[in-house]
Scaffold this motif. Structure first.
Motif, short mmCIF file in Angstrom:
data_model
loop_
_atom_site.label_atom_id
_atom_site.label_comp_id
_atom_site.label_asym_id
_atom_site.label_seq_id
_atom_site.Cartn_x
_atom_site.Cartn_y
_atom_site.Cartn_z
N SER A 90 0.84 -1.20 0.00
CA SER A 90 0.00 0.00 0.00
C SER A 90 0.88 1.25 0.00
CB SER A 90 -0.89 0.01 1.24
OG SER A 90 -0.08 0.21 2.39
N GLN A 92 0.77 3.66 2.03
CA GLN A 92 1.21 3.91 3.41
C GLN A 92 2.44 3.06 3.73
OE1 GLN A 92 -2.35 2.95 5.61
NE2 GLN A 92 -2.50 5.06 6.34
N GLU A 94 4.58 1.91 1.64
CA GLU A 94 5.73 2.45 0.90
C GLU A 94 6.36 3.62 1.66
OE1 GLU A 94 7.33 1.22 -1.46
OE2 GLU A 94 6.01 0.15 -2.85
N ARG A 95 5.51 4.45 2.26
CA ARG A 95 6.05 5.59 3.02
C ARG A 95 6.86 5.11 4.22
NH1 ARG A 95 1.38 8.60 2.19
NH2 ARG A 95 0.82 8.97 4.37
N LEU A 96 6.33 4.09 4.90
CA LEU A 96 7.04 3.57 6.07
C LEU A 96 8.37 2.93 5.66
CD1 LEU A 96 4.03 2.02 8.02
CD2 LEU A 96 5.30 4.12 8.58
N ARG A 99 10.91 5.56 4.95
CA ARG A 99 11.37 6.26 6.16
C ARG A 99 12.15 5.36 7.11
NH1 ARG A 99 12.93 8.13 10.15
NH2 ARG A 99 11.99 9.54 11.67
N CYS A 194 0.09 -4.13 7.84
CA CYS A 194 -0.30 -3.20 6.77
C CYS A 194 -1.15 -3.91 5.73
CB CYS A 194 0.95 -2.65 6.08
SG CYS A 194 1.89 -1.55 7.12
N ILE A 212 5.70 6.31 13.85
CA ILE A 212 4.90 5.76 12.74
C ILE A 212 3.76 6.71 12.39
CG2 ILE A 212 3.31 3.90 12.09
CD1 ILE A 212 5.10 2.03 13.82
N GLU A 213 3.08 7.20 13.44
CA GLU A 213 1.92 8.08 13.20
C GLU A 213 2.34 9.42 12.60
OE1 GLU A 213 -0.40 7.91 16.86
OE2 GLU A 213 -1.50 6.19 16.01
N GLU A 215 4.39 9.71 10.41
CA GLU A 215 4.61 9.44 8.99
C GLU A 215 3.31 9.17 8.23
OE1 GLU A 215 7.80 9.84 8.16
OE2 GLU A 215 7.24 9.62 6.06
N ILE A 216 2.40 8.39 8.82
CA ILE A 216 1.21 7.96 8.06
C ILE A 216 -0.12 8.25 8.74
CG2 ILE A 216 2.40 6.10 6.80
CD1 ILE A 216 1.06 4.14 8.85
N VAL A 219 -2.71 4.88 13.64
CA VAL A 219 -2.74 3.43 13.51
C VAL A 219 -3.54 2.91 14.70
CG1 VAL A 219 -0.50 3.36 12.37
CG2 VAL A 219 -0.61 3.01 14.83
#
Ligand code: TXA
Ligand code: MG
Length: 346
Positions: A90, A92, A94-96, A99, A194, A212-213, A215-216, A219
């Motif tokens: 997803s 999201q 990919e962003r994690l 990072r 995820c 984490i939060e 960044e996306i 959760v």
């Protein structure tokens, strides 16, 4: 399965040294060919096998005495290996990845069928992470395949943060151990699912929920993290873990520890206290362990499992432990301490 000899490679911090390169290549070839080999990561030592080789993966479960319903994390050296393992990543996720990889964050995805069935314990998802450790990266490169690896301890025992811990638990049970010194973080990776609409945190670890939060966005938390009633979404979280042989009690009001120690001594028990450098002089017991500095929770995380193991070596029967603030990596520290104490709190 029993091995007459467990190979032991002491590798240099400089992985470009010729001898070290040869050692890591040999260990990688063993994994590729179906053997199990322990190796350092930035969190704890892992016990690795080729994630595409069902027979090899079964050797991990046998060596650890691990319940077969508890799935493993697959370790990769490069982002492109993820596509051999999972069907969908997803935005999201990919962003994690961008990072936090390489680093102590494990992500759960829908799996491809190439992954050996034992790796995922029959689930349709697979956990993957990219470790941030030069020896782990070089070994994964050398193996050339994704490597399934749980922590390299006997099931139920504290995870190993040095090769000596691995040898203590698994000598003659595995093909080899790569000794790359003490690990850094000291606690296992954060596990985040995820595979659904909203990411779910299954296990707190080196990467914090706040990070984490940031960044996306929000959760959700697996409810079982804070309740004895719920069945955890992550099978591994339901087992007693990280437990020393003695009975561990958490004591949030530390002013009571001196009195508790006296009481246990009067009962003729060997007593231990788990504290930090700042407060070590305050206690008198058979064994007082200073686990890092309270003023730096990262140092507490780094020393926690070594400290729990030390009580076993001294045959301590009852241990009183201070508690830590549930913020940042303190959340992961308290999660492991609560499991080690099986919820016992005074
Ligand atoms: O830092 C770490 O994560 C270390 C190093 C070696 O990488 N590994 C580690 O593995 O801690 P292990 O097996 O001790 O813990 C894996 C956790 C277990 O709680 C397991 O249940 C969970 O991850 N897990 C693995 N695959 C899963 C899946 N498909 N769904 C839910 N939980 C999963
Ligand atoms: Mg483990």
């Amino acid at each position: 399965m029993s091995y007459e000899h467990t190979e032991y490679w002491i590798v240099d911090k400089n992985i470009n040294q010729e001898r070290t390169k040869a050692q890591i290549n040999e260990a990688g070839m063993w994994i590729k060919k179906g053997e199990v080999v322990a190796f350092p990561t930035e969190t704890v030592y892992g016990l690795g096998a080729n994630a595409f080789d069902e027979q090899a993966v079964r050797k991990i479960f046998a060596a650890k005495g691990r319940p077969s319903d508890n799935p493993l994390i697959v370790h990769i050296a490069e982002r492109q290996q993820l596509d051999q393992l999972v069907t969908d990543v997803s935005p999201q996720a990919e962003r994690l990845i961008a990072r936090f990889w390489p680093g102590p964050l494990t992500l759960i995805f829908k799996k491809k069928t190439a992954v050996a069935p034992s790796v995922t314990a029959g689930l349709d998802t697979v956990a993957v992470r990219m470790p941030d450790h030069p020896v782990a990266s070089a070994l994964l490169q050398a193996a050339g395949v994704p490597v399934a690896a749980p922590s390299a301890n006997l099931s139920g025992k504290p995870s190993p943060t040095s090769a000596a811990h691995v040898r203590h638990d698994l000598d003659h049970k595995i093909a080899g151990i790569v000794d790359g010194g003490k690990t850094g973080v000291g606690l296992e990776s954060t596990v985040l699912d995820c595979s659904g609409q909203v990411p779910v945190l299954y296990r707190p670890g080196g990467v914090t929920r706040e990070e984490i939060e940031a960044e996306i966005g929000p959760v959700s938390l697996d409810l079982a993290l804070h309740s004895e009633q719920e069945t955890p979404m992550s099978p591994g979280m339901k087992y007693t873990h990280y437990a020393p042989a003695g009975t561990l009690w958490l004591v949030p009001d530390r002013s009571r520890i001196t009195e508790l120690v006296a009481r246990s001594k009067a009962e003729g028990k060997r007593v231990g206290v788990l504290t930090t450098i700042e407060r070590q002089p305050d206690y008198q017991a058979d064994l007082v362990i200073a686990c890092g500095k309270r003023s730096s929770l990262a140092t507490v995380a780094a020393d926690l499992y070594e400290s729990l193991r030390a009580f076993d070596h001294a045959a301590v029967e009852v241990i009183y432990a201070e508690t830590f603030p549930a913020e940042g990596v303190g959340i992961a520290i308290m999660n492991r301490l609560e499991k080690a104490a099986a919820g016992r709190m005074l």
